[in-house]
Every structure is written in structure tokens, then in C-alpha cells.
Design an enzyme around this catalytic site. Structure first.
Site, short mmCIF file in Angstrom:
data_model
loop_
_atom_site.label_atom_id
_atom_site.label_comp_id
_atom_site.label_asym_id
_atom_site.label_seq_id
_atom_site.Cartn_x
_atom_site.Cartn_y
_atom_site.Cartn_z
N ASP A 1 0.82 -1.22 0.00
CA ASP A 1 0.00 0.00 0.00
C ASP A 1 0.85 1.26 0.00
O ASP A 1 1.83 1.38 0.74
CB ASP A 1 -0.91 0.03 1.23
CG ASP A 1 -2.13 -0.86 1.08
OD1 ASP A 1 -2.39 -1.34 -0.03
OD2 ASP A 1 -2.83 -1.06 2.09
N LYS B 1 -6.69 -7.02 0.93
CA LYS B 1 -7.76 -7.48 1.82
C LYS B 1 -7.42 -8.83 2.45
O LYS B 1 -7.66 -9.05 3.64
CB LYS B 1 -9.08 -7.56 1.06
CG LYS B 1 -9.62 -6.20 0.64
CD LYS B 1 -10.97 -6.31 -0.03
CE LYS B 1 -11.45 -4.95 -0.53
NZ LYS B 1 -11.61 -3.97 0.57
N GLU C 1 -10.34 -10.15 -4.59
CA GLU C 1 -9.19 -9.53 -5.25
C GLU C 1 -8.30 -10.57 -5.92
O GLU C 1 -7.15 -10.29 -6.26
CB GLU C 1 -8.39 -8.69 -4.25
CG GLU C 1 -9.17 -7.48 -3.77
CD GLU C 1 -8.40 -6.63 -2.76
OE1 GLU C 1 -8.77 -5.44 -2.63
OE2 GLU C 1 -7.45 -7.12 -2.12
N THR D 1 -8.45 3.16 6.73
CA THR D 1 -7.84 2.15 5.88
C THR D 1 -7.74 0.81 6.60
O THR D 1 -7.17 0.71 7.68
CB THR D 1 -6.41 2.57 5.45
OG1 THR D 1 -6.47 3.86 4.84
CG2 THR D 1 -5.82 1.57 4.48
N ASP E 1 -11.37 -4.86 7.07
CA ASP E 1 -10.61 -6.11 7.18
C ASP E 1 -10.33 -6.43 8.65
O ASP E 1 -10.36 -7.60 9.05
CB ASP E 1 -9.30 -6.00 6.41
CG ASP E 1 -9.52 -5.77 4.93
OD1 ASP E 1 -10.49 -6.33 4.38
OD2 ASP E 1 -8.74 -5.01 4.31
#
Length: 305
Positions: free
Chosen positions: A15, A42, A140, A248, A252
Site C-alpha cells: 500500500d 484485503k 481480489e 484504511t 478487514d
């Protein structure tokens, strides 16, 4: 609490998080306030939160044969995730995240190695999946891999958890095999074709979707909280009132904490309260996995004997 093996099959992204006052307009160059780099994706996020709470957690996925991939493997290993089944191929997936002053964010993903996972990779780890208590999936990685896992392992003793994020159309026969479906309000709206404007809307939507699944739906509502729907139970759980710094990975973190609580065979309301508490801690800190609380970080009435 008895330890149960968790297997997460999903994405690992490096990230790049940009903190800024607002998103730029079309054609505009906007100056950001701060740049933060760190592990994400994720799948990796959910695995990290499970492991940080003390669950034996195995991650299955792919990273690139590059410095970003090495960094992701190192960060997961450091929090206790078993990374021995993660392969290196191609270039590492990336996540570009723009975080606003109120903690909300905009996220873009470059698939990279996440898109190179195959059903053959899954067959190689069948012994791991057959022995798991929870198999956790997101959206994903390729559709065919997700469908293959759900179809092949629907009759095992482990529960299948699907986080339909980013939202995709799921075949009816596949969705019916999912024991626990977790979506946010946008993803739920995508699946049903209706907007969620209130908590009651979310509960009604969950009840509408429930017969299509294996029996449990959780819809997260951001700053409002979350709802859970089962054949015999539905309830709203408000978010805790905290000063949000960065959302962020909060979803999750919520999922990882929910799996932790469910693995302890706790009542659903306690599971939801615990997941709400953990995600509330997460949003008070910057970054993704770095902000996820550990067992030692959590002051909770749960699990005290």
C-alpha cells in the site's frame, strides 16, 4: 479459547497511502500532506488481524519476486502468519489509497501477482484447507479460484467466509455454499440493486439476501456500525464513538476480529460487539495492518475468565 486453524486465500498488496485534504479535480495537480507506505491487500489484512489476535493463521496467495513482495512476506511473518504457502511470481500487487481528514478513503488496486493464483495452486494445499476451521476469501483474486475453493470445500467441517469486496456478481450455486457473507453497504446495494439509506434498510436487505446464502450475513455501515442477519436473529450494532484518523483496513480488521470471536463459539451478539470494538481501535491509528490491535492492545469484557 481453543485454537482453530484459519486459512485466508486472497490478495497481498503493497500500500501507498497518501494523506490529503481532498481529492484533486480533473486535470488538477493537488499537493498532499503525507505519504505512508506499508503492507495491505484485503486477504493479507484479514490474515494479519486474525494472527495479531492469536489465531493460528495460514495465508495462501502470491506476491511478486521483488522488494515489495519481500516486504509483504516479512510483515505477515512478523505478526505470526504462516507464509510458507505464499508463492512468488511476476510483480507484486499494489494499493493506492487517498485518505481524507475525516478518515474516509479512496482506494485503487493494481492486481499484479494476485491475478496469477490458479486452481492448481489450490490443489497443492488441499491438505491445509481440509484441516481448517475457517476458509476466508475476498474478491481480489480470480473468480474461478474463488468458485473452485467454495465448491470443493463446501462439505468440509470448516466454515467458508466470503467478503464480496470489491463486489462481483456471484453465481447462485456458489453463494448458497457460503456460510458467512460479509459486505459493506455499497457491496450489498450492488448485490441487490437497491440503495441502503438507513439501518432498517440494511436489515431488510440482509433478510432479502439471506435465503441465497448458507445462513449468515453481516453488512457493515461505516461510521454507523453494522448489522447481522441469520434465520433466527437480526440486530444492529452501532459503531463506537472514537476520533477516526484513518479508516484504511478497518473493514478487514472487523472481519478478522469477527472470525476470532466466532472461532471461540461465542454468541453472535458478543462476536459483533468484539469486532466493532477492534475496528474502532483500528481507525484511531494511521496505516493498515500497523493499526490493527493485538490481544494485548484490547481491553474488553470478552474472553475474561
Amino acid at each position: 479459547m481453543e485454537s482453530k486453524n484459519i486459512v485466508v486465500i486472497g490478495s497481498l498488496n503493497f500500500d501507498i497511502i497518501v494523506k490529503q485534504q481532498r481529492m484533486p479535480k480533473k486535470g488538477e495537480t493537488f499537493i498532499a500532506d503525507e505519504l505512508i507506505q506499508g503492507p495491505g491487500g484485503k486477504g493479507a489484512n484479514q490474515a494479519a488481524q486474525c494472527a495479531k489476535l492469536g489465531l493460528p493463521t495460514i495465508m495462501i496467495g502470491k506476491v511478486g519476486d521483488d522488494r515489495f513482495g519481500n516486504a509483504l512476506l516479512g510483515s505477515l511473518t512478523a505478526v505470526g502468519v504462516n507464509t510458507s504457502y505464499i508463492k512468488k511470481l511476476g510483480s507484486t500487487g499494489m494499493g493506492i489509497v487517498h485518505v481524507m481528514p475525516d478518515g474516509d478513503y479512496y482506494s485503487t488496486i493494481v492486481k499484479g501477482a494476485n491475478d496469477l493464483i490458479t486452481v492448481e495452486d489450490i490443489d497443492e494445499v488441499s491438505h491445509v484447507l481440509e484441516a481448517s476451521s475457517f476458509i476466508v476469501l475476498q474478491q481480489e483474486i480470480p473468480d474461478e479460484v474463488i468458485e473452485y475453493v467454495i465448491s470443493k470445500y463446501k462439505h468440509t467441517n470448516g466454515k467458508i467466509v466470503l467478503n464480496n469486496a470489491p463486489a462481483r456478481v456471484i453465481k447462485e450455486n456458489i453463494l448458497k455454499c457460503v456460510d458467512i457473507l460479509v459486505v459493506n453497504e455499497t457491496e450489498a446495494s450492488f448485490m441487490v440493486g437497491k440503495s441502503i439509506k438507513s439501518v432498517s434498510d440494511a436489515i431488510d436487505m440482509g433478510k432479502e439476501m439471506l435465503p441465497l446464502t448458507g445462513g449468515m450475513i453481516v453488512i457493515t455501515l461505516g461510521k454507523e456500525g453494522s448489522v447481522v442477519i441469520t434465520p433466527s436473529y437480526s440486530e444492529f450494532f452501532p459503531a463506537e464513538n472514537v476520533l477516526a484518523v484513518d479508516a484504511t483496513g478497518a473493514g478487514d480488521s472487523f472481519i478478522g476480529a469477527l472470525i476470532y470471536a466466532l472461532s471461540g463459539d461465542l454468541p453472535i451478539d458478543e462476536c459483533m460487539k468484539f469486532a466493532t470494538h477492534v475496528s474502532a481501535i483500528t481507525v484511531t491509528k494511521e496505516g493498515g495492518q500497523h493499526s490493527f490491535p493485538t490481544q494485548e492492545d484490547i481491553e474488553s469484557i470478552l474472553f475474561k475468565n
